[in-house]
Write an enzyme that holds these catalytic residues in place. Sequence first.
Site, PDB file in Angstrom:
ATOM      1  N   THR A  68      10.059  18.104  29.250  1.00 55.45           N
ATOM      2  CA  THR A  68      10.216  19.551  29.145  1.00 55.45           C
ATOM      3  C   THR A  68       9.694  20.053  27.791  1.00 55.45           C
ATOM      4  O   THR A  68      10.272  20.953  27.181  1.00 55.45           O
ATOM      5  CB  THR A  68      11.679  20.001  29.355  1.00 55.45           C
ATOM      6  OG1 THR A  68      12.292  19.204  30.376  1.00 55.45           O
ATOM      7  CG2 THR A  68      11.742  21.463  29.809  1.00 55.45           C
TER       8      THR A  68
ATOM      9  N   LYS B  76       1.433  13.859  34.776  1.00 57.51           N
ATOM     10  CA  LYS B  76       2.618  14.080  35.609  1.00 57.51           C
ATOM     11  C   LYS B  76       2.213  15.083  36.691  1.00 57.51           C
ATOM     12  O   LYS B  76       1.619  16.110  36.371  1.00 57.51           O
ATOM     13  CB  LYS B  76       3.735  14.649  34.731  1.00 57.51           C
ATOM     14  CG  LYS B  76       4.948  15.156  35.480  1.00 57.51           C
ATOM     15  CD  LYS B  76       6.066  15.531  34.512  1.00 57.51           C
ATOM     16  CE  LYS B  76       7.270  16.090  35.256  1.00 57.51           C
ATOM     17  NZ  LYS B  76       8.494  16.081  34.429  1.00 57.51           N
TER      18      LYS B  76
ATOM     19  N   GLU C 149      12.601   9.620  30.380  1.00 58.23           N
ATOM     20  CA  GLU C 149      12.072  10.921  29.959  1.00 58.23           C
ATOM     21  C   GLU C 149      13.296  11.797  29.710  1.00 58.23           C
ATOM     22  O   GLU C 149      13.965  12.235  30.649  1.00 58.23           O
ATOM     23  CB  GLU C 149      11.185  11.537  31.052  1.00 58.23           C
ATOM     24  CG  GLU C 149      10.685  12.926  30.700  1.00 58.23           C
ATOM     25  CD  GLU C 149      10.024  13.659  31.877  1.00 58.23           C
ATOM     26  OE1 GLU C 149       9.419  12.994  32.743  1.00 58.23           O
ATOM     27  OE2 GLU C 149      10.141  14.897  31.929  1.00 58.23           O
TER      28      GLU C 149
ATOM     29  N   ARG D 252      16.174  20.134  27.361  1.00 60.42           N
ATOM     30  CA  ARG D 252      16.755  21.314  28.013  1.00 60.42           C
ATOM     31  C   ARG D 252      18.138  21.647  27.503  1.00 60.42           C
ATOM     32  O   ARG D 252      18.744  22.607  27.966  1.00 60.42           O
ATOM     33  CB  ARG D 252      16.845  21.087  29.525  1.00 60.42           C
ATOM     34  CG  ARG D 252      15.498  21.093  30.187  1.00 60.42           C
ATOM     35  CD  ARG D 252      15.601  20.839  31.671  1.00 60.42           C
ATOM     36  NE  ARG D 252      14.372  20.215  32.097  1.00 60.42           N
ATOM     37  CZ  ARG D 252      14.154  19.728  33.301  1.00 60.42           C
ATOM     38  NH1 ARG D 252      15.088  19.794  34.224  1.00 60.42           N
ATOM     39  NH2 ARG D 252      13.010  19.171  33.586  1.00 60.42           N
TER      40      ARG D 252
HETATM   41  C1  3PG Z   1      11.471  17.310  35.906  1.00 60.41           C
HETATM   42  O1  3PG Z   1      11.576  17.968  34.892  1.00 60.41           O
HETATM   43  O2  3PG Z   1      10.635  16.412  36.011  1.00 60.41           O
HETATM   44  C2  3PG Z   1      12.325  17.651  37.092  1.00 60.41           C
HETATM   45  O3  3PG Z   1      13.334  18.532  36.769  1.00 60.41           O
HETATM   46  C3  3PG Z   1      12.837  16.468  37.817  1.00 60.41           C
HETATM   47  O4  3PG Z   1      12.909  16.851  39.126  1.00 60.41           O
HETATM   48  P1  3PG Z   1      14.037  16.322  40.124  1.00 60.41           P
HETATM   49  O5  3PG Z   1      15.360  16.792  39.554  1.00 60.41           O
HETATM   50  O6  3PG Z   1      13.723  16.972  41.435  1.00 60.41           O
HETATM   51  O7  3PG Z   1      13.958  14.817  40.163  1.00 60.41           O
END
Ligand code: 3PG
Length: 209
Positions: free
Chosen positions: A69, A129, A41, A45
């Site tokens: 995102t 999710k 994924e 960003r």
């Molecule tokens: C996401 O967008 O899924 C999160 O930023 C991932 O979260 P984590 O950095 O706590 O694994």
Amino acid sequence: MAEATSVLHVSPVIPVVTIDDPQNAVPIARALAAGGVRIIELTLRTESALTSLKLIANEVPEILLGAGTVLTPGQADAAVGAGAQFLVSPGVTPSLLDHMLTLDVPVLPGVATVGEVMAVLERGLEAMKFFPAGPAGGPDYLAAIGAPIPQVQFCPTGGVSLGSAPDYLALPNVSCVGGSWLTPRRAVDDRDWKQITKLAQGAAALRAE
Ligand code: 3PG
């Protein structure tokens, strides 16, 4: 719109990857694949995220490549145009979900409450999710949702680690978890692709009970 449930069964962990320098995109993807993790994924960003997406889509075909995102319909279009094979959003709005469902790729909408789960389920989706998994309630919360709504499969993400992943993967309504721990910033800055492969091997060895 293709079914997203299959996306949840590629690997016990979906690495959430943020790439600043597109030169690192292909080495990161290859390092993950070498460790047995054939899904990413890639978050939208960074300014260069679409460039990284295109590079991985073209050069690392063994990776099932998603864009994460996704906050707007325009980002969803751009991501699919760049080669994203599935879309992940941290949450849902009616207009974003409407738009994503017009695209011919699986969609994993982010949910954090029972009402959000029900709203997405109403649209015919059974893969979601769960974000942000840790702060929103962790494995206990997901276990509780599974009682009234057992048909939904979740990918808990946000605050999940190699240590906490087994508690999620043991749940019948969890097919995989997501997390950024497979691509630590330090390893990427040092171009330490071996470390990323090692972390991927550890993640690939996790299995749902
Ligand atoms: C996401 O967008 O899924 C999160 O930023 C991932 O979260 P984590 O950095 O706590 O694994």
